[in-house]
Design a protein around this motif. Structure first.
Motif, PDB file in Angstrom:
ATOM      1  N   ALA A 191       6.703  -0.035   4.560  1.00  0.00           N
ATOM      2  CA  ALA A 191       5.585  -0.137   3.618  1.00  0.00           C
ATOM      3  C   ALA A 191       5.029   1.230   3.198  1.00  0.00           C
ATOM      4  O   ALA A 191       4.673   1.433   2.047  1.00  0.00           O
ATOM      5  CB  ALA A 191       4.464  -0.973   4.254  1.00  0.00           C
ATOM      6  N   LEU A 192       4.957   2.150   4.137  1.00  0.00           N
ATOM      7  CA  LEU A 192       4.352   3.450   3.833  1.00  0.00           C
ATOM      8  C   LEU A 192       5.357   4.378   3.146  1.00  0.00           C
ATOM      9  O   LEU A 192       6.510   4.027   2.977  1.00  0.00           O
ATOM     10  CB  LEU A 192       3.822   4.089   5.120  1.00  0.00           C
ATOM     11  CG  LEU A 192       2.684   3.325   5.777  1.00  0.00           C
ATOM     12  CD1 LEU A 192       2.314   3.957   7.117  1.00  0.00           C
ATOM     13  CD2 LEU A 192       1.461   3.281   4.867  1.00  0.00           C
ATOM     14  N   HIS A 193       4.893   5.586   2.798  1.00  0.00           N
ATOM     15  CA  HIS A 193       5.808   6.498   2.116  1.00  0.00           C
ATOM     16  C   HIS A 193       6.656   7.305   3.082  1.00  0.00           C
ATOM     17  O   HIS A 193       7.529   8.038   2.673  1.00  0.00           O
ATOM     18  CB  HIS A 193       5.050   7.416   1.135  1.00  0.00           C
ATOM     19  CG  HIS A 193       4.034   8.295   1.784  1.00  0.00           C
ATOM     20  ND1 HIS A 193       2.732   7.908   1.964  1.00  0.00           N
ATOM     21  CD2 HIS A 193       4.118   9.535   2.304  1.00  0.00           C
ATOM     22  CE1 HIS A 193       2.066   8.892   2.563  1.00  0.00           C
ATOM     23  NE2 HIS A 193       2.887   9.875   2.777  1.00  0.00           N
ATOM     24  N   GLU A 194       6.386   7.190   4.381  1.00  0.00           N
ATOM     25  CA  GLU A 194       7.207   7.879   5.371  1.00  0.00           C
ATOM     26  C   GLU A 194       7.604   6.913   6.467  1.00  0.00           C
ATOM     27  O   GLU A 194       6.817   6.050   6.845  1.00  0.00           O
ATOM     28  CB  GLU A 194       6.401   8.991   6.054  1.00  0.00           C
ATOM     29  CG  GLU A 194       5.795   9.975   5.095  1.00  0.00           C
ATOM     30  CD  GLU A 194       6.303  11.369   5.294  1.00  0.00           C
ATOM     31  OE1 GLU A 194       7.523  11.531   5.555  1.00  0.00           O
ATOM     32  OE2 GLU A 194       5.492  12.290   5.158  1.00  0.00           O
TER      33      GLU A 194
ATOM     34  N   TYR B 196       1.950   8.159  11.624  1.00  0.00           N
ATOM     35  CA  TYR B 196       0.581   8.095  11.118  1.00  0.00           C
ATOM     36  C   TYR B 196      -0.470   8.122  12.229  1.00  0.00           C
ATOM     37  O   TYR B 196      -1.628   8.438  11.967  1.00  0.00           O
ATOM     38  CB  TYR B 196       0.391   6.899  10.178  1.00  0.00           C
ATOM     39  CG  TYR B 196       0.290   5.517  10.803  1.00  0.00           C
ATOM     40  CD1 TYR B 196      -0.840   5.139  11.526  1.00  0.00           C
ATOM     41  CD2 TYR B 196       1.294   4.573  10.635  1.00  0.00           C
ATOM     42  CE1 TYR B 196      -0.940   3.878  12.075  1.00  0.00           C
ATOM     43  CE2 TYR B 196       1.197   3.299  11.189  1.00  0.00           C
ATOM     44  CZ  TYR B 196       0.081   2.972  11.906  1.00  0.00           C
ATOM     45  OH  TYR B 196      -0.008   1.728  12.453  1.00  0.00           O
TER      46      TYR B 196
ATOM     47  N   LEU C 112      14.261   2.207   2.738  1.00  0.00           N
ATOM     48  CA  LEU C 112      13.500   1.968   1.518  1.00  0.00           C
ATOM     49  C   LEU C 112      12.018   2.060   1.860  1.00  0.00           C
ATOM     50  O   LEU C 112      11.437   1.128   2.418  1.00  0.00           O
ATOM     51  CB  LEU C 112      13.801   0.576   0.953  1.00  0.00           C
ATOM     52  CG  LEU C 112      15.237   0.304   0.505  1.00  0.00           C
ATOM     53  CD1 LEU C 112      15.377  -1.147   0.057  1.00  0.00           C
ATOM     54  CD2 LEU C 112      15.629   1.238  -0.635  1.00  0.00           C
ATOM     55  N   THR C 113      11.403   3.203   1.538  1.00  0.00           N
ATOM     56  CA  THR C 113       9.960   3.302   1.736  1.00  0.00           C
ATOM     57  C   THR C 113       9.280   2.574   0.569  1.00  0.00           C
ATOM     58  O   THR C 113       9.950   2.141  -0.360  1.00  0.00           O
ATOM     59  CB  THR C 113       9.510   4.775   1.763  1.00  0.00           C
ATOM     60  OG1 THR C 113       9.989   5.404   0.572  1.00  0.00           O
ATOM     61  CG2 THR C 113      10.067   5.496   2.964  1.00  0.00           C
ATOM     62  N   ASP C 114       7.964   2.463   0.607  1.00  0.00           N
ATOM     63  CA  ASP C 114       7.175   1.831  -0.468  1.00  0.00           C
ATOM     64  C   ASP C 114       7.474   0.336  -0.646  1.00  0.00           C
ATOM     65  O   ASP C 114       7.088  -0.239  -1.655  1.00  0.00           O
ATOM     66  CB  ASP C 114       7.406   2.516  -1.836  1.00  0.00           C
ATOM     67  CG  ASP C 114       7.256   4.019  -1.781  1.00  0.00           C
ATOM     68  OD1 ASP C 114       6.429   4.493  -0.987  1.00  0.00           O
ATOM     69  OD2 ASP C 114       7.953   4.720  -2.539  1.00  0.00           O
ATOM     70  N   HIS C 115       8.185  -0.264   0.285  1.00  0.00           N
ATOM     71  CA  HIS C 115       8.523  -1.693   0.183  1.00  0.00           C
ATOM     72  C   HIS C 115       7.730  -2.467   1.225  1.00  0.00           C
ATOM     73  O   HIS C 115       7.934  -2.258   2.427  1.00  0.00           O
ATOM     74  CB  HIS C 115      10.018  -1.912   0.413  1.00  0.00           C
ATOM     75  CG  HIS C 115      10.860  -1.577  -0.782  1.00  0.00           C
ATOM     76  ND1 HIS C 115      10.950  -0.309  -1.275  1.00  0.00           N
ATOM     77  CD2 HIS C 115      11.638  -2.358  -1.579  1.00  0.00           C
ATOM     78  CE1 HIS C 115      11.751  -0.314  -2.334  1.00  0.00           C
ATOM     79  NE2 HIS C 115      12.182  -1.546  -2.544  1.00  0.00           N
ATOM     80  N   ILE C 116       6.861  -3.334   0.758  1.00  0.00           N
ATOM     81  CA  ILE C 116       6.023  -4.100   1.667  1.00  0.00           C
ATOM     82  C   ILE C 116       6.601  -5.506   1.768  1.00  0.00           C
ATOM     83  O   ILE C 116       6.566  -6.261   0.787  1.00  0.00           O
ATOM     84  CB  ILE C 116       4.564  -4.154   1.167  1.00  0.00           C
ATOM     85  CG1 ILE C 116       4.015  -2.748   0.995  1.00  0.00           C
ATOM     86  CG2 ILE C 116       3.672  -4.945   2.118  1.00  0.00           C
ATOM     87  CD1 ILE C 116       4.127  -2.193  -0.385  1.00  0.00           C
TER      88      ILE C 116
ATOM     89  N   MET D 272      10.929   7.750  -1.974  1.00  0.00           N
ATOM     90  CA  MET D 272      11.760   7.109  -3.018  1.00  0.00           C
ATOM     91  C   MET D 272      11.189   7.457  -4.391  1.00  0.00           C
ATOM     92  O   MET D 272      10.232   6.844  -4.821  1.00  0.00           O
ATOM     93  CB  MET D 272      11.707   5.598  -2.842  1.00  0.00           C
ATOM     94  CG  MET D 272      12.257   5.165  -1.514  1.00  0.00           C
ATOM     95  SD  MET D 272      13.484   3.922  -1.536  1.00  0.00           S
ATOM     96  CE  MET D 272      13.692   3.471  -3.192  1.00  0.00           C
TER      97      MET D 272
ATOM     98  N   ARG E 178      -2.793   9.170  -1.774  1.00  0.00           N
ATOM     99  CA  ARG E 178      -2.304   7.852  -2.194  1.00  0.00           C
ATOM    100  C   ARG E 178      -3.439   7.234  -2.999  1.00  0.00           C
ATOM    101  O   ARG E 178      -4.524   7.039  -2.478  1.00  0.00           O
ATOM    102  CB  ARG E 178      -2.012   6.973  -0.973  1.00  0.00           C
ATOM    103  CG  ARG E 178      -0.823   7.422  -0.140  1.00  0.00           C
ATOM    104  CD  ARG E 178      -0.784   6.704   1.202  1.00  0.00           C
ATOM    105  NE  ARG E 178      -0.584   5.267   1.077  1.00  0.00           N
ATOM    106  CZ  ARG E 178       0.613   4.669   1.110  1.00  0.00           C
ATOM    107  NH1 ARG E 178       1.701   5.366   1.296  1.00  0.00           N
ATOM    108  NH2 ARG E 178       0.698   3.360   0.982  1.00  0.00           N
TER     109      ARG E 178
ATOM    110  N   ASN F 265       6.144   8.451  -4.879  1.00  0.00           N
ATOM    111  CA  ASN F 265       6.060   7.122  -4.274  1.00  0.00           C
ATOM    112  C   ASN F 265       5.259   6.162  -5.127  1.00  0.00           C
ATOM    113  O   ASN F 265       4.195   6.525  -5.644  1.00  0.00           O
ATOM    114  CB  ASN F 265       5.374   7.189  -2.902  1.00  0.00           C
ATOM    115  CG  ASN F 265       6.126   8.090  -1.954  1.00  0.00           C
ATOM    116  OD1 ASN F 265       5.797   9.241  -1.820  1.00  0.00           O
ATOM    117  ND2 ASN F 265       7.141   7.562  -1.322  1.00  0.00           N
TER     118      ASN F 265
ATOM    119  N   ALA G 293       4.225   2.280  -4.232  1.00  0.00           N
ATOM    120  CA  ALA G 293       4.367   1.167  -3.293  1.00  0.00           C
ATOM    121  C   ALA G 293       3.710  -0.068  -3.883  1.00  0.00           C
ATOM    122  O   ALA G 293       2.635   0.015  -4.468  1.00  0.00           O
ATOM    123  CB  ALA G 293       3.708   1.521  -1.964  1.00  0.00           C
TER     124      ALA G 293
END
Ligand code: FAD
Ligand code: FAD
Ligand code: SF4
Ligand code: SF4
Ligand code: FES
Lengths: 481, 289
Positions: A188-191, A198, A225-229, B1, B45, B86, B88
């Motif tokens: 979910a997060l960018h890292e 975190y 795949l970051t940014d995927h919730i 990404m 963010r 990013n 999200a």
């Protein structure tokens, strides 16, 4: 053992930066062993036989501890070889030793029953493990070992999706990739890194170490795949259409709040928010980094676990006067001993047996004090063996312009709302193979345990990888039949 | 990404439009949802709202009001062909899709951006939607799109006077919004009101709507960090209970919102935000020498 060794009772210490110096920055506190010092400490180990060694029993993933320590002594004349052999032993059970060497509660695990403890200091297993991992990383020995593994991987032609890139997910991903599965992590997060990235601060676990571990996974062919919730960007149902199995390692990231008036005043943070701003978003480098964090002159941290210590010590590094307020007594502090000691050295005050009942604000909606009820402990114990506490009806008010709440967390909510997924008290329910109520969907780490530890999450990741391998092997065989 | 910027335009004063390749969001996003954008390596963010999207072609559009450091840096530094680090999402809950009847959907300044997908979808769902954009005249955007999408689009614009700062603009905004909404509610019947915009103005509009007893849905904009329910930065009090706007909202029943708390919380970082902006401006000036 043929050679008769002289017992060396005292631990070889690891150098630490002095408290006055380290509270001024976010650099690492403990500097770790050099090869020479590591060998000296390794020599103290009695090399108990593997079937008996209490240290192995105490380690949740059963690393062959005398095995890896022995390699350091055996190949002492060739440091690179010694470390490579030692790392090979550790990797059989643990793929993130630089992390666990730093953050495991060793005193309750591997080091708890070390037999050296009967005659002197216990072996410093955590610091030795950390040394092996750090030395290997710095010299590229870990990559060398990895490149020996990669060509041997036999592709299985089946795909696995991993939800969450914390220690549970990363470990499952690594193991499955080594077994030849095509692995994709949804984060979910960018890292990637989960709490390692975190939550746990730079001064305790440098982020470059976590990044290097993640880099290795990428070299094993794992796609991240970051940014995927999951639950929003894609559902578990959809993942099952594309993948042959799914592992949920979404952690316990929902902060618990205190149900007291004023909890939403400005200046009151959950530890997660505070630490995310500081670690993930690097607010300690504001305004070079854009994310702000507010640390006033007087900070109260509520709670006494690892999270509380991390929040308190981070706040201290902004120059604040910091008090940890805990509703129980010193014997119930759950943080690692090393962290509590470091916190005290750094000038953090501890107040025991006080429980917050109200947050008091000023006219701008900003916190200015916390009202606590004084508590007392009874002889009677609760189900976890802790002494029960009750209010005394007496109150004390302590001034504070920043308050950080670190009283625990619940499993992440977005996942547990998946239809068909059995959940009890927020935790995903699994069978003995870590399979959930949805066939082909496995889970581990804090998502099934609530708040636990890095090594338990990794252990689950490894166990689930094995179970997924068995499940997919059957699937393959049935498919071929 | 990283996500590629396909196109970029200044729609009006301080209102910048981006068309971005983000297929994972385009495929799933529904009206009422938002994304978290992290544009730069050392960046924040920030939540933004997909205004339009194409599920097949995999793009979304975003419109930012240049407000502080991040939105200004995006405007200054990003060009078509560049990448946003990013994006999200989609995050938050879709707006409820119901037949309300006659709806008044109010967007104040850039709040109109979020009104667009919801108002359009409500109209398509069979509602009779009137949209109202209250804004300084130089910042009026999306007029043509609204005129096509809903039954009636009203712009309540006002001119900016020399020497006005944020406070004066906000004051005028509230005055105009309150007067226009009162006028509409006194002269026509509505079954539902939606507002998006600065919290102070939302509260003022709510106080008018309340007099008429009409149901009201408000999209809230607390400060967010992760927007996955992990940090609690976005907490708001709704009917006496603490909720996380990122996963429980962002839309809530306006009658239950603790508006004063929300307004306090949104303003908390203002001094630090100014510092970040000054730091950025200094760096810009340094770079130009
Ligand atoms: C401040 C702090 C200090 C700690 N200190 C220690 C310590 O010293 N020693 C120790 O052993 N343990 C410590 N712990 C506990 C330890 O970090 C956790 O037990 C461990 O990280 C759990 O691992 P996990 O993989 O299950 O979950 P996490 O590390 O929580 O990772 C879960 C990941 O899943 C992602 N995710 C969540 N939901 C979704 C979704 N819907 N879709 C996609 N991704 C999702 C999250 O973003 C996160 O990256 C500490 C915890 C904290 C918070
Ligand atoms: C669900 C949601 C959807 C939004 N959609 C849009 C949109 O489509 N277009 C648009 O222009 N703006 C939108 N916003 C507001 C946008 O996030 C802020 O304008 C942006 O964060 C400002 O950043 P900055 O660095 O430029 O300004 P700053 O100087 O950092 O902040 C200026 C003000 O912006 C707000 N803000 C700052 N940081 C955050 C944050 N992390 N989260 C939320 N608010 C913040 C605060 O009110 C702050 O006082 C939305 C906010 C939310 C919560
Ligand atoms: S993984 Fe943890 S418990 Fe096991 S040996 Fe290493 S430090 Fe000790
Ligand atoms: S118990 Fe202690 S002395 Fe024995 S093998 Fe383990 S570390 Fe060495
Ligand atoms: S923004 Fe972190 S919980 Fe909502």
């Amino acid at each position: 053992m043929a050679v008769k060794r002289k017992l060396i009772k005292e631990r070889v210490p690891t150098p630490e930066r002095p408290a006055e110096e380290r509270v001024k920055d976010f650099g690492e506190v403990n500097l770790g062993y050099t090869f020479e010092l590591a060998v000296k400490e390794a020599e103290r180990c009695l090399q108990c036989p593997a079937n008996y060694a209490p240290c192995i029993k105490g380690c949740p993933v059963h690393i062959n501890i005398p095995g890896f320590i022995g390699k350091l002594v055996e190949y002492r004349d060739d440091p690179d070889r010694a470390v490579k052999e030692a790392l090979n032993v550790i990797w059989a059970c643990n793929s993130l030793p630089a992390t666990t060497g730093r953050v495991c509660p060793q005193e309750d695990q591997c080091e708890m029953n070390c037999v050296m403890g009967k005659v002197g200091d216990k072996i410093n297993i955590g610091k030795l493990e950390r040394f092996v991992a750090d030395y290997a990383r710095e010299r590229g020995i870990d990559e060398e070992l990895l490149f020996e593994i990669v060509p041997k991987i036999e592709k299985k032609g089946q795909k696995v999706a991993i939800i969450g890139a914390g220690p549970a997910g990363l470990t499952a991903a690594g193991e499955l990739a080594k077994l030849g599965y095509d692995v994709t992590i949804y984060e979910a997060l960018h890292e990637a890194g989960g709490v390692l990235m975190y939550g746990i601060p730079e001064f305790r676990l440098p982020k470059s170490i976590v990044e290097s571990e993640i880099d290795k996974l990428r070299k094993l062919g794992v796609r991240i795949l970051t940014d995927h919730i999951v639950g929003k960007t894609v559902t578990i149902e959809e993942l099952l259409e594309e993948y042959d199995a799914v592992f949920i390692g979404s952690g316990a990231g929902t902060p618990r709040l205190i149900n007291a008036p004023g909890v939403n005043l400005n200046g009151i943070y959950t530890a997660n928010e505070f630490l995310t701003r500081v670690n993930l978003m690097k607010a300690y480098l504001f305004p070079e980094y854009d994310t702000p964090v507010y640390v006033g002159k007087k900070v109260i941290v509520i709670g006494a676990g690892n999270t509380a210590m991390d929040a308190a010590r981070s706040a201290r590094r902004f120059g604040a006067e910091v008090t940890i307020a805990y509703r129980r007594g010193p014997e119930d502090v759950s943080a690692r001993i090393e962290e509590v000691e470091h916190a005290k050295e750094e000038g953090i005050k501890f107040e025991f047996f006080i429980n917050p009942v109200e947050f008091i604000g000023d006219e701008n909606g900003k916190v200015k004090a916390v009202k606590f009820e004084k508590m007392k402990a009874l002889e009677e114990r609760d189900s976890r063996g802790k002494r029960k506490i009750v209010g005394t009806g007496e109150y004390v008010t302590i001034e504070a312009d920043t308050v950080i709440i670190a009283i625990g967390k619940h499993p992440n909510r977005l996942i547990v709302n998946t239809p068909g997924l059995k959940v009890e008290r927020g935790r995903i329910v699994v069978d003995e193979n870590l399979m959930t109520s949805i066939p082909g969907v496995f889970a581990g780490g804090d998502a099934i345990r609530g708040e636990a530890t890095v090594i338990l999450a990794m252990g689950d990741g490894r166990k689930a990888a094995k179970a997924i391998h068995e499940y997919l092997t059957k699937k393959r065989e049935n498919g071929n039949a | 990404m990283p996500y590629k910027i396909l196109d970029k335009k200044e729609l009006a004063m301080n209102e910048v439009w981006y068309k971005v390749h983000a297929p994972h969001v385009a495929k799933k996003v529904e009206p009422g949802q938002f994304v978290i954008v992290r544009a730069f390596e050392n960046g924040e963010r920030i939540p933004l709202t997909p205004v339009e999207w194409d599920r097949e072609e995999g793009w979304i559009t975003l419109i930012t009001f240049i407000r502080g450091k991040t939105t200004m840096r995006m405007a200054n530094e990003l060009k078509p062909g560049d990448e946003i680090l990013n994006i999200a999402g989609p995050l938050g809950n879709p707006a409820p899709m119901k037949k309300y009847g006659r709806v008044l959907a109010i967007g104040m300044i850039t709040g109109i951006v979020e009104v667009f997908p919801i108002a359009k979808a409500w109209q398509e769902f069979g509602n009779d939607v009137t949209t109202l954009h209250v804004s300084p005249n130089p910042m009026v955007i999306l007029e043509e799109k609204f005129e096509k999408a809903v039954s009636r689009h009203i712009v309540e614009g006002f001119d900016l006077q020399p020497g006005w700062g944020m406070n004066e603009i906000a004051g005028e905004l509230v005055k105009r919004a309150v007067a226009k909404v009162r006028e509409l509610l006194e002269s026509e019947h509505f079954d539902m009101v939606l507002t998006v915009g600065p919290a102070g103005a939302q509260k003022a509009v709510f106080n008018v709507v309340k007099e008429f007893g009409i149901p009201m849905h408000a999209d809230l904009h607390p400060i967010m960090v992760d927007a996955t329910g992990m940090c609690g930065a976005c907490r708001v009090t709704i009917g006496g209970e603490v909720k996380f706007a990122c996963i429980d909202g962002p839309g809530f029943d306006a009658y239950k919102v603790d508006w004063d708390e929300l307004i306090h919380r949104i303003g908390f970082y203002a001094p630090m935000e100014r510092l970040a902006m000054e730091h950025y401006m200094k760096a810009l000036q340094g770079g130009e020498q």
